[in-house]
Design a protein around this motif. Sequence first.
Motif, PDB file in Angstrom:
ATOM      1  N   ILE A 160       0.839  -1.207   0.000  1.00  0.00           N
ATOM      2  CA  ILE A 160       0.000   0.000   0.000  1.00  0.00           C
ATOM      3  C   ILE A 160       0.872   1.254   0.000  1.00  0.00           C
ATOM      4  O   ILE A 160       0.668   2.189  -0.779  1.00  0.00           O
ATOM      5  CB  ILE A 160      -0.935   0.005   1.225  1.00  0.00           C
ATOM      6  CG1 ILE A 160      -1.943  -1.138   1.120  1.00  0.00           C
ATOM      7  CG2 ILE A 160      -1.649   1.347   1.360  1.00  0.00           C
ATOM      8  CD1 ILE A 160      -2.758  -1.359   2.377  1.00  0.00           C
ATOM      9  N   ASP A 161       1.864   1.265   0.896  1.00  0.00           N
ATOM     10  CA  ASP A 161       2.741   2.440   1.018  1.00  0.00           C
ATOM     11  C   ASP A 161       3.601   2.634  -0.223  1.00  0.00           C
ATOM     12  O   ASP A 161       4.074   3.748  -0.482  1.00  0.00           O
ATOM     13  CB  ASP A 161       3.646   2.289   2.253  1.00  0.00           C
ATOM     14  CG  ASP A 161       2.879   2.389   3.563  1.00  0.00           C
ATOM     15  OD1 ASP A 161       1.737   2.900   3.525  1.00  0.00           O
ATOM     16  OD2 ASP A 161       3.407   1.956   4.600  1.00  0.00           O
ATOM     17  N   GLY A 162       3.808   1.556  -0.985  1.00  0.00           N
ATOM     18  CA  GLY A 162       4.623   1.672  -2.190  1.00  0.00           C
ATOM     19  C   GLY A 162       4.010   2.552  -3.253  1.00  0.00           C
ATOM     20  O   GLY A 162       4.719   3.080  -4.124  1.00  0.00           O
ATOM     21  N   GLY A 163       2.695   2.710  -3.202  1.00  0.00           N
ATOM     22  CA  GLY A 163       2.016   3.626  -4.118  1.00  0.00           C
ATOM     23  C   GLY A 163       1.925   3.171  -5.554  1.00  0.00           C
ATOM     24  O   GLY A 163       1.599   3.970  -6.440  1.00  0.00           O
ATOM     25  N   LYS A 164       2.216   1.900  -5.822  1.00  0.00           N
ATOM     26  CA  LYS A 164       2.174   1.416  -7.205  1.00  0.00           C
ATOM     27  C   LYS A 164       0.762   1.048  -7.660  1.00  0.00           C
ATOM     28  O   LYS A 164       0.496   0.989  -8.859  1.00  0.00           O
ATOM     29  CB  LYS A 164       3.095   0.209  -7.361  1.00  0.00           C
ATOM     30  CG  LYS A 164       4.566   0.530  -7.192  1.00  0.00           C
ATOM     31  CD  LYS A 164       5.436  -0.703  -7.402  1.00  0.00           C
ATOM     32  CE  LYS A 164       6.913  -0.369  -7.247  1.00  0.00           C
ATOM     33  NZ  LYS A 164       7.763  -1.579  -7.446  1.00  0.00           N
ATOM     34  N   SER A 165      -0.117   0.784  -6.707  1.00  0.00           N
ATOM     35  CA  SER A 165      -1.480   0.395  -7.061  1.00  0.00           C
ATOM     36  C   SER A 165      -2.298   1.614  -7.476  1.00  0.00           C
ATOM     37  O   SER A 165      -2.359   2.609  -6.759  1.00  0.00           O
ATOM     38  CB  SER A 165      -2.167  -0.296  -5.875  1.00  0.00           C
ATOM     39  OG  SER A 165      -1.536  -1.525  -5.579  1.00  0.00           O
ATOM     40  N   LYS A 166      -2.898   1.532  -8.650  1.00  0.00           N
ATOM     41  CA  LYS A 166      -3.769   2.591  -9.163  1.00  0.00           C
ATOM     42  C   LYS A 166      -5.049   1.922  -9.656  1.00  0.00           C
ATOM     43  O   LYS A 166      -5.082   1.351 -10.741  1.00  0.00           O
ATOM     44  CB  LYS A 166      -3.102   3.357 -10.311  1.00  0.00           C
ATOM     45  CG  LYS A 166      -1.767   4.001  -9.945  1.00  0.00           C
ATOM     46  CD  LYS A 166      -1.928   5.127  -8.928  1.00  0.00           C
ATOM     47  CE  LYS A 166      -0.581   5.768  -8.617  1.00  0.00           C
ATOM     48  NZ  LYS A 166      -0.697   6.819  -7.569  1.00  0.00           N
ATOM     49  N   LEU A 167      -6.080   1.960  -8.831  1.00  0.00           N
ATOM     50  CA  LEU A 167      -7.309   1.227  -9.136  1.00  0.00           C
ATOM     51  C   LEU A 167      -7.916   1.649 -10.467  1.00  0.00           C
ATOM     52  O   LEU A 167      -8.084   2.835 -10.747  1.00  0.00           O
ATOM     53  CB  LEU A 167      -8.345   1.453  -8.024  1.00  0.00           C
ATOM     54  CG  LEU A 167      -9.699   0.770  -8.244  1.00  0.00           C
ATOM     55  CD1 LEU A 167      -9.548  -0.745  -8.250  1.00  0.00           C
ATOM     56  CD2 LEU A 167     -10.695   1.203  -7.176  1.00  0.00           C
ATOM     57  N   LYS A 168      -8.224   0.661 -11.283  1.00  0.00           N
ATOM     58  CA  LYS A 168      -8.952   0.910 -12.524  1.00  0.00           C
ATOM     59  C   LYS A 168     -10.041  -0.151 -12.644  1.00  0.00           C
ATOM     60  O   LYS A 168      -9.846  -1.317 -12.264  1.00  0.00           O
ATOM     61  CB  LYS A 168      -8.010   0.869 -13.728  1.00  0.00           C
ATOM     62  CG  LYS A 168      -7.154  -0.374 -13.843  1.00  0.00           C
ATOM     63  CD  LYS A 168      -6.163  -0.255 -14.991  1.00  0.00           C
ATOM     64  CE  LYS A 168      -5.267  -1.486 -15.078  1.00  0.00           C
ATOM     65  NZ  LYS A 168      -4.253  -1.366 -16.157  1.00  0.00           N
ATOM     66  N   LEU A 169     -11.181   0.244 -13.131  1.00  0.00           N
ATOM     67  CA  LEU A 169     -12.336  -0.648 -13.195  1.00  0.00           C
ATOM     68  C   LEU A 169     -12.364  -1.418 -14.512  1.00  0.00           C
ATOM     69  O   LEU A 169     -11.742  -1.023 -15.495  1.00  0.00           O
ATOM     70  CB  LEU A 169     -13.618   0.152 -12.995  1.00  0.00           C
ATOM     71  CG  LEU A 169     -13.678   0.953 -11.683  1.00  0.00           C
ATOM     72  CD1 LEU A 169     -14.999   1.712 -11.573  1.00  0.00           C
ATOM     73  CD2 LEU A 169     -13.479   0.047 -10.475  1.00  0.00           C
TER      74      LEU A 169
END
Length: 221
Positions: free
Chosen positions: A92-101
């Motif tokens: 989570i802290d890594g910031g690589k996740s970018k939610l897309k639907l």
Amino acid sequence: MHGGVKKEDLKAENLKALAAGMANLQRHVENVQKFGITPVISINRFSADTPAEIDLVKSSCAKLGVEALMADHWAEGGKGAADVARAVVKAIDGGKSKLKLLYPDDMPLLEKIRTIAKEIYRARDIAADKSVRDQLAQFESMGFGKAPVCIAKTQYSFATNAELKGAPVDHVVPVREVRLSAGAEFVVAVCGDIMTMPGLPRVPAADSIDVGADGRITGLF
């Protein structure tokens, strides 16, 4: 089991079957990544698991580019799952996740179901008779066309046939019926042979579950 081993034989070490069954986990990893999320693999340790099996899963996950950690919460409680929790926080802290639907809200309901079948289950297509299509059209006319879709199907396979293990492709997902959950604002597509969860009895089991002064849980059985 996804590598072809029967349930009653799962306690015997079988690295060949385990390696074959990793195709199922790979599919799950790919699906999570489709949503722009960084997956973390939690290995739920069973008493019969061997070091060689655990090493195989970890090395296979490393080849997929995802982290796999042992979870011993069954034996050790929260302490046994602490490493997994830390890995999740790190992701989570890594910031690589970018939610897309997977689909836009204004996509027709039938196409939303088809998109899920193709993208997540790797199906060739869906099968829905006129009554299902008419019901979806009615939901749209009632103003629920922008609602997301929830698929109700067997959890034992990516297909609706529970016996198709591993990572099946090119199958057809039959949509048996569709239901509107207006309050929750989503549409349920019931696919294949599956029974949805029944309603609670007048007095649910949770009513008799409690935690005593000594911290012990009572009323579970």
